[in-house]
Write an enzyme that holds these catalytic residues in place. Structure first.
Site, mmCIF file in Angstrom:
data_model
loop_
_atom_site.group_PDB
_atom_site.id
_atom_site.type_symbol
_atom_site.label_atom_id
_atom_site.label_comp_id
_atom_site.label_asym_id
_atom_site.label_seq_id
_atom_site.Cartn_x
_atom_site.Cartn_y
_atom_site.Cartn_z
ATOM 1 N N SER A 125 31.759 19.328 12.037
ATOM 2 C CA SER A 125 32.897 20.041 11.463
ATOM 3 C C SER A 125 33.529 19.223 10.350
ATOM 4 C CB SER A 125 33.938 20.344 12.558
ATOM 5 O OG SER A 125 33.382 21.134 13.585
ATOM 6 N N LYS A 201 28.547 12.045 10.996
ATOM 7 C CA LYS A 201 27.577 13.119 11.179
ATOM 8 C C LYS A 201 27.179 13.718 9.836
ATOM 9 C CE LYS A 201 24.881 15.968 13.331
ATOM 10 N NZ LYS A 201 25.308 16.918 14.373
ATOM 11 N N LYS A 269 26.419 24.410 6.221
ATOM 12 C CA LYS A 269 27.791 23.965 6.490
ATOM 13 C C LYS A 269 27.856 22.448 6.614
ATOM 14 C CE LYS A 269 28.101 24.215 11.570
ATOM 15 N NZ LYS A 269 28.420 22.799 11.796
#
Length: 320
Positions: A125, A201, A269
């Protein structure tokens, strides 16, 4: 605020956890798991195998996990009420917000608890959005709901084997608590303040996307040159081109089987978050724009629901 805006944390070496100081006895804690899909389910199994008490909730029944000893919560609210810590293995924050919100949402249950709770966000995210969510939850709970970001790398294979790399961001004590609870799933490492795990990440996905795209191009180039792909990739795996990614995707790349394991469209994303981190740190990347364009095109061609090994088919189709 990016990691680069936390000088003290940026200077601190990344330390494997659990760190010094009080950490929970894992068998004293109830761990809630939401998002029991290709990653969340095997992680829940690892937790159960280690003797953790696990509570799950899901849209569909999960008989396999219940047979292994998981407890069922009828609603996210019930899970939030019963769990000392919650591991959210959902695709992104919008899906987590859906689970949190509403009268039967997880936040309602977390607020009913007498003590505090830890929300461990395992999705890939946006780091700023994770911090924003943490601030909202802290305000709503008078600081009783603590947030740690803990995205993972290693794929479904790593989740099943308990060998995931777990990238932790958050307060020192919160990260230590999360590390103690998640240790059966892999190796937790505290990388810095809240959001540091998400930046890590993003870096991971930058490397993965570049590697799998290069492997796809190499497969097409070699095959069209009459080279046996199995022999080639077996040879390359012993040299500098070898990697865990090549080992895990070799068979798919050789056979052309791109049935989904790690879905390619998620890379869009993930690379967007990498671009967000680049902008926040004043970094002018070379590879990142090319990778974003490639995976955008891959999804536009209708290949996004395939495994990331679909890069072989993507390159072959666009270069006929």
């Amino acid at each position: 605020m990016s990691n680069a805006e936390h000088p003290a944390d940026a200077e601190r070496a990344a330390d494997p956890l659990p760190s010094e100081g009080p950490v929970p006895r894992p068998d004293d804690h109830v761990i809630g798991v939401v998002g029991v899909g290709s990653m969340g389910a095997p992680m829940a199994r690892r937790l159960l195998a280690a003797g953790r008490r696990v509570v799950i909730t899901a849209r569909r029944p999960q008989p396999e996990l219940l047979e292994l000893g998981a407890e069922w919560a009828a609603t996210p609210r019930e899970l939030g009420l019963r769990a000392d810590a919650v591991l959210a293995m959902l695709p992104d924050l919008p899906q987590l917000e859906q689970v949190l919100d509403g009268p039967d949402g997880m936040l309602a249950g977390l607020l009913e608890r007498e003590g505090g709770s830890t929300l461990m966000i395992g999705s890939t995210s946006s780091a700023p959005q994770v911090r924003d969510l943490a601030e909202r939850l802290a305000a709503a709970s008078d600081g009783r709901v603590r947030v740690v970001d803990c995205p993972v790398s290693g794929g479904e294979d790593g989740a099943k084997a308990g060998t995931l790399s777990i990238m932790l961001g958050g307060d020192e004590a919160d990260a230590a608590r999360a590390a103690a609870l998640l240790a059966p799933c892999g190796t937790p490492v505290h990388l810095g303040p809240l959001g540091a795990g998400e930046v890590a990440k993003a870096c991971n996905q930058l490397i993965v996307s570049a590697t799998i795209l290069a492997l796809g191009e190499a497969a097409v180039l070699a095959e069209r040159s009459g080279i046996d792909l199995d022999a080639l990739f077996g040879l390359l795996s012993g040299g500098y081109a070898g990697s865990n990614l090549l080992a895990s995707r070799k068979e798919k790349l050789v056979t052309g089987d791109d049935s989904p394991s790690g879905v390619a469209e998620y890379m869009v994303k993930d690379l967007r978050f990498a671009a967000e981190a680049a902008a926040a740190t004043g970094t002018d990347p070379v590879l990142l724009p090319t990778l974003r364009a490639a995976f955008d095109e891959l999804v536009e061609r209708g290949l996004g629901d395939r495994d990331i090994a679909v890069t072989r088919r993507f390159i072959a189709e666009r270069s006929r």
